[in-house]
Design an enzyme around this catalytic site. Structure first.
Site, mmCIF file in Angstrom:
data_model
loop_
_atom_site.group_PDB
_atom_site.id
_atom_site.type_symbol
_atom_site.label_atom_id
_atom_site.label_comp_id
_atom_site.label_asym_id
_atom_site.label_seq_id
_atom_site.Cartn_x
_atom_site.Cartn_y
_atom_site.Cartn_z
ATOM 1 N N GLY A 170 17.803 -19.974 11.406
ATOM 2 C CA GLY A 170 18.755 -21.052 11.667
ATOM 3 C C GLY A 170 18.796 -22.082 10.560
ATOM 4 O O GLY A 170 18.336 -21.834 9.449
ATOM 5 N N LEU A 217 21.504 -22.983 9.090
ATOM 6 C CA LEU A 217 22.220 -22.092 8.178
ATOM 7 C C LEU A 217 22.855 -22.829 7.005
ATOM 8 O O LEU A 217 23.458 -23.894 7.173
ATOM 9 C CB LEU A 217 23.299 -21.325 8.960
ATOM 10 C CG LEU A 217 22.780 -20.490 10.141
ATOM 11 C CD1 LEU A 217 23.935 -19.748 10.817
ATOM 12 C CD2 LEU A 217 21.695 -19.512 9.723
ATOM 13 N N HIS A 222 22.515 -18.153 3.762
ATOM 14 C CA HIS A 222 22.662 -17.344 4.984
ATOM 15 C C HIS A 222 24.097 -16.802 5.104
ATOM 16 O O HIS A 222 24.299 -15.666 5.517
ATOM 17 C CB HIS A 222 22.362 -18.191 6.225
ATOM 18 C CG HIS A 222 20.971 -18.743 6.286
ATOM 19 N ND1 HIS A 222 20.694 -20.077 6.110
ATOM 20 C CD2 HIS A 222 19.777 -18.141 6.515
ATOM 21 C CE1 HIS A 222 19.396 -20.275 6.235
ATOM 22 N NE2 HIS A 222 18.805 -19.130 6.470
ATOM 23 N N GLN A 234 4.907 -16.751 12.060
ATOM 24 C CA GLN A 234 4.900 -16.664 10.595
ATOM 25 C C GLN A 234 4.582 -18.005 9.940
ATOM 26 O O GLN A 234 4.610 -18.123 8.721
ATOM 27 C CB GLN A 234 6.215 -16.079 10.079
ATOM 28 C CG GLN A 234 7.417 -16.978 10.212
ATOM 29 C CD GLN A 234 8.690 -16.236 9.839
ATOM 30 O OE1 GLN A 234 9.157 -15.351 10.558
ATOM 31 N NE2 GLN A 234 9.270 -16.582 8.694
ATOM 32 N N ASP A 260 13.825 -14.356 -0.985
ATOM 33 C CA ASP A 260 12.493 -14.059 -0.441
ATOM 34 C C ASP A 260 12.166 -12.613 -0.813
ATOM 35 O O ASP A 260 12.138 -11.724 0.045
ATOM 36 C CB ASP A 260 12.493 -14.257 1.074
ATOM 37 C CG ASP A 260 12.864 -15.683 1.445
ATOM 38 O OD1 ASP A 260 12.003 -16.552 1.366
ATOM 39 O OD2 ASP A 260 14.051 -15.928 1.767
ATOM 40 N N GLN A 279 9.361 -10.633 0.821
ATOM 41 C CA GLN A 279 9.723 -10.309 2.210
ATOM 42 C C GLN A 279 10.610 -9.066 2.244
ATOM 43 O O GLN A 279 10.421 -8.175 3.081
ATOM 44 C CB GLN A 279 10.448 -11.507 2.829
ATOM 45 C CG GLN A 279 11.096 -11.239 4.167
ATOM 46 C CD GLN A 279 11.621 -12.516 4.798
ATOM 47 O OE1 GLN A 279 10.872 -13.278 5.372
ATOM 48 N NE2 GLN A 279 12.911 -12.755 4.676
ATOM 49 N N VAL A 335 21.713 -17.273 -3.483
ATOM 50 C CA VAL A 335 22.756 -18.289 -3.674
ATOM 51 C C VAL A 335 22.079 -19.571 -4.169
ATOM 52 O O VAL A 335 21.039 -19.981 -3.633
ATOM 53 C CB VAL A 335 23.521 -18.551 -2.358
ATOM 54 C CG1 VAL A 335 24.574 -19.645 -2.547
ATOM 55 C CG2 VAL A 335 24.162 -17.267 -1.857
ATOM 56 N N SER A 338 17.646 -23.398 0.067
ATOM 57 C CA SER A 338 16.585 -23.156 1.042
ATOM 58 C C SER A 338 16.644 -24.266 2.077
ATOM 59 O O SER A 338 16.963 -25.416 1.747
ATOM 60 C CB SER A 338 15.225 -23.188 0.331
ATOM 61 O OG SER A 338 14.194 -23.360 1.277
ATOM 62 N N SER A 339 16.314 -23.912 3.307
ATOM 63 C CA SER A 339 16.275 -24.940 4.346
ATOM 64 C C SER A 339 15.262 -26.017 3.972
ATOM 65 O O SER A 339 15.387 -27.171 4.375
ATOM 66 C CB SER A 339 15.888 -24.313 5.684
ATOM 67 O OG SER A 339 16.788 -23.271 5.997
HETATM 68 P P1 AMP Z 1 15.404 -17.875 6.766
HETATM 69 O O1 AMP Z 1 16.342 -18.500 7.734
HETATM 70 O O2 AMP Z 1 14.854 -18.820 5.747
HETATM 71 O O3 AMP Z 1 14.354 -17.014 7.431
HETATM 72 O O4 AMP Z 1 16.290 -16.853 5.927
HETATM 73 C C1 AMP Z 1 17.042 -15.858 6.557
HETATM 74 C C2 AMP Z 1 17.582 -14.902 5.516
HETATM 75 O O5 AMP Z 1 18.386 -15.639 4.588
HETATM 76 C C3 AMP Z 1 16.471 -14.233 4.696
HETATM 77 O O6 AMP Z 1 16.812 -12.879 4.477
HETATM 78 C C4 AMP Z 1 16.491 -15.024 3.415
HETATM 79 O O7 AMP Z 1 16.022 -14.284 2.301
HETATM 80 C C5 AMP Z 1 17.965 -15.329 3.274
HETATM 81 N N1 AMP Z 1 18.172 -16.476 2.375
HETATM 82 C C6 AMP Z 1 17.581 -17.704 2.441
HETATM 83 N N2 AMP Z 1 17.971 -18.474 1.402
HETATM 84 C C7 AMP Z 1 18.807 -17.713 0.655
HETATM 85 C C8 AMP Z 1 19.539 -17.945 -0.553
HETATM 86 N N3 AMP Z 1 19.484 -19.093 -1.208
HETATM 87 N N4 AMP Z 1 20.308 -16.933 -1.019
HETATM 88 C C9 AMP Z 1 20.381 -15.738 -0.363
HETATM 89 N N5 AMP Z 1 19.729 -15.470 0.777
HETATM 90 C C10 AMP Z 1 18.943 -16.441 1.284
#
Ligand code: AMP
Length: 279
Positions: A31, A33, A37, A61, A150, A153, A176, A185-186
């Protein structure tokens, strides 16, 4: 768009979607987002007929000192975004729905769970692998989308899928970035204005490392050093600079192609990660 809170609701919706035919795509998220995302959801939309997004801040995690409690929950905004992007189903489970009383099974993916990110975040990847396997079993998608941001991951999930013969295709999505190169990043929300400036050299350092590889440098050490110095010079506390093969994330003695340079650094108290893949 359907919003499901229960496993049984997801199963029922997926049965209907499968009966209708076509490809089902899945985007797991925690979330809050952002455009990163959205890139995953948009790619899923172009490749699939039915797109599922999960929003679940997975407690297993997060380590004891991590930001689980203060991780931003913005469900209303997230649902609006999912609707706008054309998601067909959003799975929004409670912690109890995912980990009922007495839950105890863990998924381990050695040795990857203990290197790089795994070394600095003990237990993190056990939580990730466990929840992703559960989500795959609940949703049962044909294809699932993961961000290259990530990278470890992504490699871990691919390894789990291969090892356990899971019938799901894993599709990576490019990172992105902000206009100055900072990966979205969040956790960027935690940065003060000053720290936000300090974070810019992370992507510059990676670009510098990439340029060295492209100029023919085959020794990983000067590359590691240059990337490290570019970050530490501005006061970032570097946790690791990995120069590794992108399949297994093992250190490269002689740098060839493809190669991945991955970094983690503390900017104030906020931990940031980024990487560059040089094909
Ligand atoms: P998260 O909500 O942080 O667990 O991320 C969910 C998904 O979004 C994961 O597959 C992350 O690798 C992807 N994600 C997070 N930040 C980015 C970004 N800046 N660019 C592309 N994918 C991302």
């Amino acid at each position: 768009m359907t919003v499901a809170h229960k496993v049984a609701e997801v199963r029922a919706a997926m049965r209907d979607a499968r009966r209708a035919g076509g490809r089902t795509g899945f985007v797991p998220t925690m979330g809050d987002l952002h455009a990163g995302h959205l890139a995953l959801i948009q790619k899923a939309k172009t490749e699939c007929d039915f797109v599922v997004v999960s929003i679940f801040v997975n407690p297993t995690q997060f380590g004891p000192g991590d930001d689980f409690e203060r991780y931003r929950r913005a469900v209303d905004d997230d649902l609006r975004v999912c609707e706008r992007e054309g998601a067909d189903l959003v799975f929004l489970p409670s912690v109890e729905e995912v980990y009922p009383e007495g839950y105890g099974v863990e998924v381990h993916v050695p040795p990857l769970e203990e290197t790089w990110e795994g070394e600095f975040r003990p237990g993190h990847f056990v939580g990730v692998a466990t929840v992703v396997l559960k989500l795959f079993n609940i949703v049962g998608p044909d294809v699932a989308y993961f961000g290259m941001k990530d990278y470890q991951q992504l490699v871990l999930i691919r390894t789990m899928v291969r090892n356990l013969n899971l019938p799901v295709e894993i599709v990576p999505v490019e990172t992105v970035r902000e206009p100055d190169g900072l990966a979205l990043s969040s956790r960027n929300r935690y940065l003060s204005d000053e720290e936000r400036q300090q974070a810019t050299p992370i992507s510059l350092a990676l670009r510098h490392g990439k340029a060295m590889v492209e100029a023919g440098e085959q020794d990983p050490e000067p590359i590691r050093q240059a990337v490290h110095d570019t970050m530490s010079q501005v006061g970032l506390k570097v946790q690791y600079v990995a120069v590794v093969d992108p399949e297994r994330m093992e250190p490269m003695e002689v740098v060839g192609r493809p190669v991945l340079i991955a970094v983690a650094a503390l900017c104030g108290t906020t931990r940031l990660i980024d990487n560059v893949l040089i094909e």
